[in-house]
Design an enzyme around this catalytic site. Structure first.
Site, PDB file in Angstrom:
ATOM      1  N   ASP A 138      -6.613   5.215   3.198  1.00  0.00           N
ATOM      2  CA  ASP A 138      -6.438   3.810   2.930  1.00  0.00           C
ATOM      3  C   ASP A 138      -7.913   2.918   3.214  1.00  0.00           C
ATOM      4  O   ASP A 138      -8.308   3.921   4.484  1.00  0.00           O
ATOM      5  CB  ASP A 138      -5.547   3.019   2.920  1.00  0.00           C
ATOM      6  N   HIS A 185       2.883 -13.958  -6.913  1.00  0.00           N
ATOM      7  CA  HIS A 185       1.411 -13.891  -5.983  1.00  0.00           C
ATOM      8  C   HIS A 185      -0.104 -13.577  -6.324  1.00  0.00           C
ATOM      9  O   HIS A 185      -0.813 -13.630  -5.954  1.00  0.00           O
ATOM     10  CB  HIS A 185       1.405 -13.733  -4.864  1.00  0.00           C
ATOM     11  N   HIS A 199       1.159  -1.106   0.219  1.00  0.00           N
ATOM     12  CA  HIS A 199      -0.013  -0.254   0.066  1.00  0.00           C
ATOM     13  C   HIS A 199       1.051   1.406  -0.376  1.00  0.00           C
ATOM     14  O   HIS A 199       0.356   2.042  -0.509  1.00  0.00           O
ATOM     15  CB  HIS A 199      -0.961   0.029   1.257  1.00  0.00           C
TER      16      HIS A 199
END
Length: 471
Positions: free
Chosen positions: A117, A363, A19
């Protein structure tokens, strides 16, 4: 740019490097347009961020707010990389304790906007008190936000709220177009408590996200119209507020010209000896740690594939992680010279840029996806947690990556599935579509002119909102 038009924007990302880095990339682009950015995080996280070039280092103000102490976290745990998955909720609770110091900073610095966020659901009353406009900035993709649904669903207010994992394995009713984008059962099971139900100590991620979306003036998304216009339109329809894609924010790095360290020199020497397009680069980001069974299947699959590989392996998440995973007995001896397992930091961008790399076993974290697209490296996908399952489905739908086949119930997979998937994507005619498509989307993700357009559009609209606020 005149002083009257200059914005002061505060960046407040969640305490995860997946992030913080996109927030930093957007900050770099904003200050290059003449605006001011204050980047807020904890002291240790700010100290661990990538170096900025001298031309930008004085333009971004880094604000260090100490993380409140909690008994469930070690003293130096300030990011998700520092703790096992089951301790991340305590990081969120500690982060919730930053309300008072953040209030003090906003009062003193009088910014125009704060970009925040998903975890920061408590921000709106503080921002409103100091007359600061709010932009929810999602590093999650538009499809992830889209399938997450309207605020009423996220907060659990809707009578038809999804209540069991199986409810998340098909496209939800509010998505008006055909799409395969949904969680596989094992993926949603792994995150169900944290993301959907919460517990007596902590509200769910869905609840946090719902409040964060509800209380924002605008929504900014790491996305672009050319890639997922239907999902961006859906977000505007669901939330009834402006949605601004900010581009894909490809990672940019700065190093002194004499700063090529021994780590990269040794890696490069090995890569230089490999044939062009033959090496599998294996890395699962800073968050994902395979289980022992998964690790064994990956290792034996790499060995079975016969392909040379460079594997960045995370064996532990912070000092509280007592579950140490180990490579199969004799694996490193059998693959010596043919493959390398690196258990420390490795320069991912440099590795992906090397001509010998022919594919990326990843991933599906979006920053890694964007970096692979930067260098045209086809993707083999193995998801572990969070939004990775949704990202992977988007990539599969657009023929950008191939998912390794797994048991839908428990997520198990075989070494044969790993080997076959890798060889298909890197070597076989059947996998040519992945090798071709990854190069075709490079322009959508990494064109600096397109990226510049999205940032300009965002800032223009923020200036309009700011002027309306002050008149």
């Amino acid at each position: 740019m005149g002083e009257n038009n200059k914005l002061h924007i505060v960046m407040l990302p969640w305490l995860a490097f997946g992030h913080m880095i996109p927030y930093l990339e957007l900050s770099k682009l904003i200050v290059q347009k003449g605006h001011k950015v204050s980047f807020v995080s904890t002291p240790r996280n700010i100290d661990r961020l990538p170096k900025l070039p001298p031309s930008l280092s004085s333009l971004i103000q880094f604000v260090k707010l100490p993380l409140p102490h909690t008994n469930n976290l070690p003293e130096n745990a300030q990011a998700t990389v520092d703790v096992p998955v089951d301790k991340v909720k305590y990081l969120k609770l500690a982060f919730d304790g930053l309300q008072e110091p953040l209030s003090q900073f906003l009062e003193e610095s009088t910014p125009d906007w704060i970009f925040y966020d998903y975890a920061i659901y408590w921000l709106a009353p503080i921002a409103s008190k100091f007359n600061v406009l709010t932009a929810f900035f999602s590093i999650f993709t538009a499809p992830l936000l889209g399938i997450s649904g309207p605020v009423s669903i996220l907060k659990g207010d809707d009578q038809e709220t999804r209540t069991k994992p199986e409810d998340f394995t098909s496209s939800p009713k509010w998505v008006p177009f055909e799409s395969t984008v949904a969680f596989r059962l094992f993926e949603i099971k792994r995150i169900f408590k944290d993301s959907v139900t919460g517990d007596e100590e902590n509200v769910s991620d869905g609840f946090r996200l719902g409040i964060a979306l509800e209380n924002s003036h605008v929504i900014a998304v790491r996305s672009c119209y050319e890639f997922e216009s239907e999902w961006l339109k859906l977000l505007e329809d669901i939330h009834q507020k402006p949605v601004f894609p900010v581009g894909q924010l490809p990672t940019t790095t700065y190093e002194n010209s004499n700063d090529e360290d021994n780590t990269w020199r040794e890696i490069k020497e090995w890569l230089d000896k490999q044939s062009k397009g033959s090496v599998v680069y294996v890395a699962f980001g800073s968050e994902a740690k395979p289980s022992q069974d998964e690790l064994t299947a990956i290792a034996l699959g790499l060995e079975l594939s016969g392909l040379p590989f460079f594997w960045v392996l995370r064996t532990r998440r912070g000092e509280l992680d007592t579950e140490v995973i180990e490579l199969p007995k004799g694996f490193e001896e059998r693959t010596k010279g043919h493959g390398i397992v690196c258990t420390s930091w490795a320069p991912q961008l440099k590795i992906l840029s090397h001509d010998s790399v022919g594919g990326f076993l990843t991933h599906s974290g979006w920053s890694s996806v964007v970096e692979a697209i930067q260098f045209g490296r086809p993707l083999v996908l193995l998801t572990f947690l969070a939004d990775q399952g949704i990202n992977a489905k988007v990539l599969v739908e657009k023929k950008i990556g191939l998912l390794i086949p797994r048991n839908e119930e428990d997520g198990s997979f075989t070494m044969e599935a790993v080997a076959k998937s890798l060889n298909m994507v890197i070597n076989e005619e059947e996998g040519r579509i992945y090798r071709d498509t990854i190069k075709e989307v490079n322009g959508l993700f990494c064109d600096p002119v397109r990226q510049d357009y999205y940032v300009d559009n965002l800032l223009t609209n923020l200036q309009i909102y700011t002027s309306q606020k002050t008149t």
